[in-house]
Scaffold this active site. Structure first.
Site, short mmCIF file in Angstrom:
data_model
loop_
_atom_site.label_atom_id
_atom_site.label_comp_id
_atom_site.label_asym_id
_atom_site.label_seq_id
_atom_site.Cartn_x
_atom_site.Cartn_y
_atom_site.Cartn_z
N CYS A 60 -19.79 -5.86 22.54
CA CYS A 60 -21.11 -6.30 23.00
C CYS A 60 -21.88 -5.18 23.68
O CYS A 60 -23.06 -4.95 23.40
CB CYS A 60 -20.96 -7.49 23.95
SG CYS A 60 -22.51 -8.06 24.68
N CYS A 111 -20.78 -17.68 8.73
CA CYS A 111 -19.82 -17.08 7.81
C CYS A 111 -19.08 -18.22 7.12
O CYS A 111 -19.49 -19.37 7.19
CB CYS A 111 -18.88 -16.12 8.52
SG CYS A 111 -17.94 -16.84 9.89
N CYS A 156 0.84 -1.19 0.00
CA CYS A 156 0.00 0.00 0.00
C CYS A 156 0.88 1.24 0.00
O CYS A 156 2.00 1.22 0.53
CB CYS A 156 -0.91 -0.01 1.23
SG CYS A 156 -2.17 1.30 1.22
N CYS A 216 -27.70 -9.85 16.26
CA CYS A 216 -26.24 -9.70 16.35
C CYS A 216 -25.49 -10.92 15.85
O CYS A 216 -24.49 -10.81 15.14
CB CYS A 216 -25.88 -9.42 17.80
SG CYS A 216 -24.13 -9.40 18.17
N CYS A 255 -18.73 -10.20 14.34
CA CYS A 255 -17.60 -10.85 13.68
C CYS A 255 -16.74 -11.63 14.68
O CYS A 255 -16.38 -11.11 15.73
CB CYS A 255 -16.73 -9.81 12.97
SG CYS A 255 -15.35 -10.53 12.05
N ASP A 312 -10.80 -12.56 4.99
CA ASP A 312 -9.87 -11.44 4.91
C ASP A 312 -9.31 -11.05 6.27
O ASP A 312 -8.21 -10.54 6.38
CB ASP A 312 -10.60 -10.25 4.26
CG ASP A 312 -9.68 -9.07 4.01
OD1 ASP A 312 -8.48 -9.30 3.72
OD2 ASP A 312 -10.15 -7.93 4.08
N ARG A 366 -5.36 8.26 8.70
CA ARG A 366 -5.13 7.86 7.31
C ARG A 366 -4.07 8.77 6.68
O ARG A 366 -4.40 9.77 6.03
CB ARG A 366 -6.43 7.88 6.51
CG ARG A 366 -7.45 6.87 7.01
CD ARG A 366 -8.57 6.66 6.01
NE ARG A 366 -8.10 6.07 4.77
CZ ARG A 366 -7.89 4.77 4.58
NH1 ARG A 366 -8.08 3.92 5.56
NH2 ARG A 366 -7.46 4.34 3.42
N TYR A 407 -4.14 2.31 11.93
CA TYR A 407 -5.05 1.28 12.44
C TYR A 407 -5.20 0.10 11.50
O TYR A 407 -5.98 -0.81 11.75
CB TYR A 407 -6.44 1.87 12.73
CG TYR A 407 -7.12 2.50 11.53
CD1 TYR A 407 -7.44 1.78 10.39
CD2 TYR A 407 -7.48 3.85 11.55
CE1 TYR A 407 -8.08 2.36 9.32
CE2 TYR A 407 -8.13 4.44 10.49
CZ TYR A 407 -8.41 3.68 9.37
OH TYR A 407 -9.05 4.28 8.30
#
Length: 392
Positions: free
Chosen positions: A359, A270, A23, A336, A340, A286, A142, A29
């Site tokens: 949570c 997933c 990149c 929920c 992830c 990913d 960024r 982050y």
């Protein structure tokens, strides 16, 4: 039902990373920073055209639906020249037959040029642009590798996309800094004319801690996340329902209505969305580009054998089987689904592992939006019933 037949009834989806983690920015982050040692080093080769052809041919042959999506990601995928993507489109046409193929590419926007925009327009690419809000929010994290701000370059890229009539949407992160400015964040995208907004929370464990999963200073706190979602939702619900599409809110409504959401982190299962690195390595997700989640390599195995493997199926099922007791007792589990798995960093109040770090924030959000969601779901049910009563 036979598990093999059921597996092949699902769409096969694999994100492509043609430059791996390389990149031109150095966002503090970035969730890919700790994965570079596994994914490839910065000076490693980019994806070859031979590997690209093998992927396109297998990917298209494996599809069970007429609609096929290619997603190009990074790193920064525009570090490959336009010619690479021209080759990809050529291969899609050669092997696609009657399939309806769409391409989406996610970029930080700083490398966009007239040439890129002409190519995207001519070939119908959807361009996702990573931008974290107005300049004072965006430039906090960024930045370029030498720490220069990137906001102005990103805005120049968006202006080029707009002038060339390229369809684009915004992908933002919610982090420790911009989470305290939900109204400035939202108004920026609204005033920019963005009509499709995705945002994701920054939750990154410190890579140098092996015991307590210390969270990085850029990560949003659970309380911030809950307040951010509630305030953003109120402004959207009051002013922009039907005008601006916000992925998380639409996925929430889908779960309230018992429909599979178009957002994996709120889905019940997933494992349907893998990722292929520039060297052909395929991983479960990913966010899980680590050796234990490597499914194989395209130069030695097929996409179907990897994506429909027992290893991948187990990975997908663990989203529900790995939930702690506190989640099973929660009235919002249906909305929920534990979110992830990468964010399940805490023990619940029974001492069981697997509680989502966010949570507390999600509980606040779901309780806040419940009346709206219930009203919308009931409105849809009533409309469906009225349609049934109409004479043919």
């Amino acid at each position: 039902m036979n598990d093999t037949i059921y597996a092949f009834a699902r769409p096969l989806y694999v994100m492509l990373k043609p430059v791996g983690p390389r990149c031109n920015l150095g966002c503090s982050y970035c969730y890919y920073l700790e994965k570079r040692q596994w994914a490839m080093s910065d000076d490693a080769p980019v994806m070859s055209e031979e590997l690209l052809e093998k992927f396109v041919k297998e990917y298209l042959a494996a599809q069970t639906s007429r609609d096929v999506f290619f997603v190009w990601h990074g790193g920064e995928p525009l570090l490959r020249p336009v010619a690479f993507y021209e080759k990809a489109v050529e291969l899609q046409r050669r092997y696609g037959g009657e399939l309806h193929i769409e391409n989406c590419i996610q970029t930080n926007g700083t490398l966009l040029t007239e040439e890129w925009c002409r190519f995207f327009r001519e070939n119908g690419f959807l361009v996702g642009v990573s931008i974290d809000g107005p300049q004072f929010l965006h430039d906090r994290y960024r930045r370029t590798a030498d720490r220069r701000p990137s906001f102005e370059s990103v805005m120049q890229g968006i202006d080029l996309l707009c002038r060339h009539g390229v369809e684009w949407n915004a992908m933002a992160t919610v982090n420790r800094f911009n989470a305290d400015h939900p109204h400035a964040f939202y108004r920026f995208f609204s005033d920019l004319g963005c009509r499709y907004l995705q945002f994701t929370p920054v939750v990154e464990p410190s890579p140098d801690d092996g015991r307590q999963r210390i969270i990085t200073e850029e990560s949003v706190t659970p309380g911030q996340w809950g307040n951010f979602l509630c305030q953003l939702f109120d402004e959207w619900a009051e002013h922009d329902v039907g005008q601006i599409s916000i992925q998380l809110f639409e996925a929430t409504l889908a779960n309230w209505m018992g429909v599979t959401p178009g957002l994996c982190m709120l889905s019940r299962h997933c494992g349907h969305a893998g990722v292929m690195e520039a060297n052909g390595d395929v991983y479960s997700c990913d966010h899980f580009v680590f050796p234990s989640y490597r499914l194989g390599n395209l130069t030695r195995q097929t996409l179907t054998s990897m994506m429909y493997s027992e290893q991948q199926r187990s990975f997908g099922q663990r989203k529900m089987t790995g939930l702690p007791r506190q989640c099973h007792e929660c009235r919002f589990l249906f909305a929920c689904n534990g979110e992830c798995p990468k964010n399940r960093l805490l023990n619940d109040h029974y001492g069981q592992p697997g509680l989502n770090y966010l949570c507390e924030g999600y509980l606040q959000y779901f309780a806040h939006v419940a009346p709206f969601m219930e009203q919308m779901a009931q409105t849809d049910i009533n409309q469906t019933e009225r349609n049934k009563e109409k004479p043919l």
